[in-house]
Design a protein around this motif. Structure first.
Motif, PDB file in Angstrom:
ATOM      1  N   VAL A  15       0.663  -1.133  -0.042  1.00 26.76           N
ATOM      2  CA  VAL A  15      -0.011  -0.199  -0.058  1.00 26.76           C
ATOM      3  C   VAL A  15       0.981   1.098   0.121  1.00 26.76           C
ATOM      4  O   VAL A  15       2.102   1.337   0.242  1.00 26.76           O
ATOM      5  CB  VAL A  15      -0.781   0.213   0.965  1.00 26.76           C
ATOM      6  CG1 VAL A  15      -1.861  -1.193   1.206  1.00 26.76           C
ATOM      7  CG2 VAL A  15      -0.144   0.091   2.670  1.00 26.76           C
ATOM      8  N   ILE A  16       0.067   2.379  -0.284  1.00 27.46           N
ATOM      9  CA  ILE A  16       0.822   3.716  -0.100  1.00 27.46           C
ATOM     10  C   ILE A  16       0.817   3.680   1.417  1.00 27.46           C
ATOM     11  O   ILE A  16       0.088   3.904   1.895  1.00 27.46           O
ATOM     12  CB  ILE A  16       0.066   4.813  -0.897  1.00 27.46           C
ATOM     13  CG1 ILE A  16      -0.086   4.437  -2.501  1.00 27.46           C
ATOM     14  CG2 ILE A  16       0.681   6.186  -0.689  1.00 27.46           C
ATOM     15  CD1 ILE A  16       1.335   4.403  -3.279  1.00 27.46           C
ATOM     16  N   LYS A  17       1.985   4.084   1.614  1.00 29.41           N
ATOM     17  CA  LYS A  17       2.380   4.536   3.191  1.00 29.41           C
ATOM     18  C   LYS A  17       1.265   5.531   3.708  1.00 29.41           C
ATOM     19  O   LYS A  17       1.007   6.627   3.060  1.00 29.41           O
ATOM     20  CB  LYS A  17       3.888   5.067   3.495  1.00 29.41           C
ATOM     21  CG  LYS A  17       4.883   4.116   3.414  1.00 29.41           C
ATOM     22  CD  LYS A  17       6.243   4.483   3.577  1.00 29.41           C
ATOM     23  CE  LYS A  17       7.084   3.484   3.511  1.00 29.41           C
ATOM     24  NZ  LYS A  17       8.646   4.192   3.782  1.00 29.41           N
ATOM     25  N   GLY A  18       0.893   5.247   5.029  1.00 29.84           N
ATOM     26  CA  GLY A  18      -0.175   6.151   5.524  1.00 29.84           C
ATOM     27  C   GLY A  18      -1.549   6.101   4.990  1.00 29.84           C
ATOM     28  O   GLY A  18      -2.487   6.986   5.307  1.00 29.84           O
ATOM     29  N   THR A  19      -1.725   5.041   4.033  1.00 30.87           N
ATOM     30  CA  THR A  19      -3.104   4.850   3.567  1.00 30.87           C
ATOM     31  C   THR A  19      -3.521   3.208   3.327  1.00 30.87           C
ATOM     32  O   THR A  19      -2.613   2.714   3.895  1.00 30.87           O
ATOM     33  CB  THR A  19      -2.962   5.408   2.147  1.00 30.87           C
ATOM     34  OG1 THR A  19      -2.502   4.488   0.977  1.00 30.87           O
ATOM     35  CG2 THR A  19      -2.662   7.011   1.870  1.00 30.87           C
ATOM     36  N   ARG A  20      -4.723   3.262   2.860  1.00 28.46           N
ATOM     37  CA  ARG A  20      -5.024   1.837   2.676  1.00 28.46           C
ATOM     38  C   ARG A  20      -5.253   1.652   1.252  1.00 28.46           C
ATOM     39  O   ARG A  20      -5.856   0.748   0.738  1.00 28.46           O
ATOM     40  CB  ARG A  20      -6.364   1.673   3.439  1.00 28.46           C
ATOM     41  CG  ARG A  20      -6.284   1.836   4.925  1.00 28.46           C
ATOM     42  CD  ARG A  20      -7.688   1.189   5.519  1.00 28.46           C
ATOM     43  NE  ARG A  20      -8.379   0.138   5.397  1.00 28.46           N
ATOM     44  CZ  ARG A  20      -8.041  -1.026   5.997  1.00 28.46           C
ATOM     45  NH1 ARG A  20      -6.835  -0.944   6.774  1.00 28.46           N
ATOM     46  NH2 ARG A  20      -8.643  -1.980   5.526  1.00 28.46           N
ATOM     47  N   LEU A  21      -4.715   2.421   0.413  1.00 25.54           N
ATOM     48  CA  LEU A  21      -4.510   2.557  -0.923  1.00 25.54           C
ATOM     49  C   LEU A  21      -3.522   1.470  -1.487  1.00 25.54           C
ATOM     50  O   LEU A  21      -2.562   1.600  -1.344  1.00 25.54           O
ATOM     51  CB  LEU A  21      -4.325   3.892  -1.608  1.00 25.54           C
ATOM     52  CG  LEU A  21      -5.368   4.920  -1.363  1.00 25.54           C
ATOM     53  CD1 LEU A  21      -4.983   6.311  -1.913  1.00 25.54           C
ATOM     54  CD2 LEU A  21      -6.859   4.527  -1.865  1.00 25.54           C
ATOM     55  N   THR A  22      -3.925   0.371  -2.217  1.00 25.09           N
ATOM     56  CA  THR A  22      -2.994  -0.782  -2.404  1.00 25.09           C
ATOM     57  C   THR A  22      -2.500  -0.282  -3.882  1.00 25.09           C
ATOM     58  O   THR A  22      -3.046   0.448  -4.608  1.00 25.09           O
ATOM     59  CB  THR A  22      -3.635  -1.889  -2.524  1.00 25.09           C
ATOM     60  OG1 THR A  22      -4.939  -1.897  -3.607  1.00 25.09           O
ATOM     61  CG2 THR A  22      -4.244  -2.529  -1.424  1.00 25.09           C
ATOM     62  N   VAL A  23      -1.166  -0.890  -4.060  1.00 21.38           N
ATOM     63  CA  VAL A  23      -0.746  -0.757  -5.430  1.00 21.38           C
ATOM     64  C   VAL A  23      -1.651  -1.354  -6.424  1.00 21.38           C
ATOM     65  O   VAL A  23      -1.752  -0.598  -7.521  1.00 21.38           O
ATOM     66  CB  VAL A  23       0.704  -1.409  -5.383  1.00 21.38           C
ATOM     67  CG1 VAL A  23       1.281  -1.361  -6.842  1.00 21.38           C
ATOM     68  CG2 VAL A  23       1.680  -0.720  -4.419  1.00 21.38           C
ATOM     69  N   LEU A  31      -4.777  -1.277  -6.694  1.00 24.03           N
ATOM     70  CA  LEU A  31      -5.618  -0.575  -6.962  1.00 24.03           C
ATOM     71  C   LEU A  31      -5.299   0.577  -7.836  1.00 24.03           C
ATOM     72  O   LEU A  31      -6.103   0.875  -8.987  1.00 24.03           O
ATOM     73  CB  LEU A  31      -6.417   0.225  -5.709  1.00 24.03           C
ATOM     74  CG  LEU A  31      -7.343   1.323  -5.991  1.00 24.03           C
ATOM     75  CD1 LEU A  31      -8.870   0.634  -6.323  1.00 24.03           C
ATOM     76  CD2 LEU A  31      -7.408   2.161  -4.735  1.00 24.03           C
ATOM     77  N   ILE A  32      -4.144   1.185  -7.576  1.00 27.71           N
ATOM     78  CA  ILE A  32      -3.705   2.099  -8.527  1.00 27.71           C
ATOM     79  C   ILE A  32      -3.528   1.655  -9.807  1.00 27.71           C
ATOM     80  O   ILE A  32      -3.794   2.207 -10.715  1.00 27.71           O
ATOM     81  CB  ILE A  32      -2.274   2.756  -7.780  1.00 27.71           C
ATOM     82  CG1 ILE A  32      -2.684   3.587  -6.347  1.00 27.71           C
ATOM     83  CG2 ILE A  32      -1.627   3.740  -8.889  1.00 27.71           C
ATOM     84  CD1 ILE A  32      -1.553   3.815  -5.830  1.00 27.71           C
ATOM     85  N   LEU A  33      -2.817   0.471  -9.990  1.00 23.44           N
ATOM     86  CA  LEU A  33      -2.375  -0.072 -11.258  1.00 23.44           C
ATOM     87  C   LEU A  33      -3.781  -0.479 -11.978  1.00 23.44           C
ATOM     88  O   LEU A  33      -4.068  -0.339 -13.117  1.00 23.44           O
ATOM     89  CB  LEU A  33      -1.794  -1.531 -11.096  1.00 23.44           C
ATOM     90  CG  LEU A  33      -0.311  -1.152 -10.707  1.00 23.44           C
ATOM     91  CD1 LEU A  33       0.342  -2.598 -10.516  1.00 23.44           C
ATOM     92  CD2 LEU A  33       0.641  -0.397 -11.336  1.00 23.44           C
ATOM     93  N   ARG A  34      -4.909  -0.913 -11.204  1.00 20.23           N
ATOM     94  CA  ARG A  34      -6.067  -1.187 -12.086  1.00 20.23           C
ATOM     95  C   ARG A  34      -6.719  -0.031 -12.400  1.00 20.23           C
ATOM     96  O   ARG A  34      -7.295   0.111 -13.726  1.00 20.23           O
ATOM     97  CB  ARG A  34      -7.151  -1.747 -11.052  1.00 20.23           C
ATOM     98  CG  ARG A  34      -6.835  -3.531 -10.767  1.00 20.23           C
ATOM     99  CD  ARG A  34      -7.916  -4.125 -10.057  1.00 20.23           C
ATOM    100  NE  ARG A  34      -7.388  -5.422  -9.590  1.00 20.23           N
ATOM    101  CZ  ARG A  34      -7.345  -6.363 -10.466  1.00 20.23           C
ATOM    102  NH1 ARG A  34      -8.029  -6.273 -11.564  1.00 20.23           N
ATOM    103  NH2 ARG A  34      -7.156  -7.409 -10.280  1.00 20.23           N
ATOM    104  N   LYS A  35      -6.733   1.060 -11.684  1.00 22.20           N
ATOM    105  CA  LYS A  35      -7.280   2.434 -12.113  1.00 22.20           C
ATOM    106  C   LYS A  35      -6.633   2.900 -13.395  1.00 22.20           C
ATOM    107  O   LYS A  35      -7.262   3.454 -14.243  1.00 22.20           O
ATOM    108  CB  LYS A  35      -7.513   3.501 -11.103  1.00 22.20           C
ATOM    109  CG  LYS A  35      -8.286   3.276  -9.888  1.00 22.20           C
ATOM    110  CD  LYS A  35      -9.864   3.264 -10.216  1.00 22.20           C
ATOM    111  CE  LYS A  35     -10.606   2.725  -9.120  1.00 22.20           C
ATOM    112  NZ  LYS A  35     -11.952   2.851  -9.687  1.00 22.20           N
ATOM    113  N   LEU A  36      -5.114   3.003 -13.351  1.00 20.90           N
ATOM    114  CA  LEU A  36      -4.385   3.251 -14.611  1.00 20.90           C
ATOM    115  C   LEU A  36      -4.712   2.555 -15.883  1.00 20.90           C
ATOM    116  O   LEU A  36      -5.013   3.075 -16.611  1.00 20.90           O
ATOM    117  CB  LEU A  36      -3.004   3.389 -14.037  1.00 20.90           C
ATOM    118  CG  LEU A  36      -2.538   4.241 -12.892  1.00 20.90           C
ATOM    119  CD1 LEU A  36      -1.125   4.002 -12.832  1.00 20.90           C
ATOM    120  CD2 LEU A  36      -2.688   5.749 -13.745  1.00 20.90           C
TER     121      LEU A  36
END
Length: 76
Positions: free
Chosen positions: A19-27, A29-34
């Motif tokens: 995840v992005i440090k300090g968040t619950r945003l997973t790598v 999720l970011i890759l899927r959205k991109l």
């Protein structure tokens, strides 16, 4: 900048997914959205805790993981 400045993995957060440090945003999720066509600006608008540098770090992390993976063809 290295991805290690932005990416962490802890079994108590999102079951240990990176995840992005300090968040619950997973790598992931970011890759899927991109992959679905979102831009950096779209992601930052959707997730205000996210920075452009963190998005780049997610891409660097993914590249590093893939570089160290066995290819799909070799696995068959």
């Amino acid at each position: 900048m290295t991805y290690r400045e932005f990416i962490t993995s802890d079994h108590t957060i999102m079951l240990g997914k990176p995840v992005i440090k300090g968040t619950r945003l997973t790598v992931e999720l970011i890759l899927r959205k991109l992959g679905e066509g979102a831009t950096h600006a779209d992601l930052i608008r959707m997730y205000p805790d996210l920075s452009s540098e963190a998005i780049q770090a997610a891409l660097q992390y993914a590249a590093e993981v893939i570089a160290n993976e066995e290819s799909l063809e070799a696995a068959r």
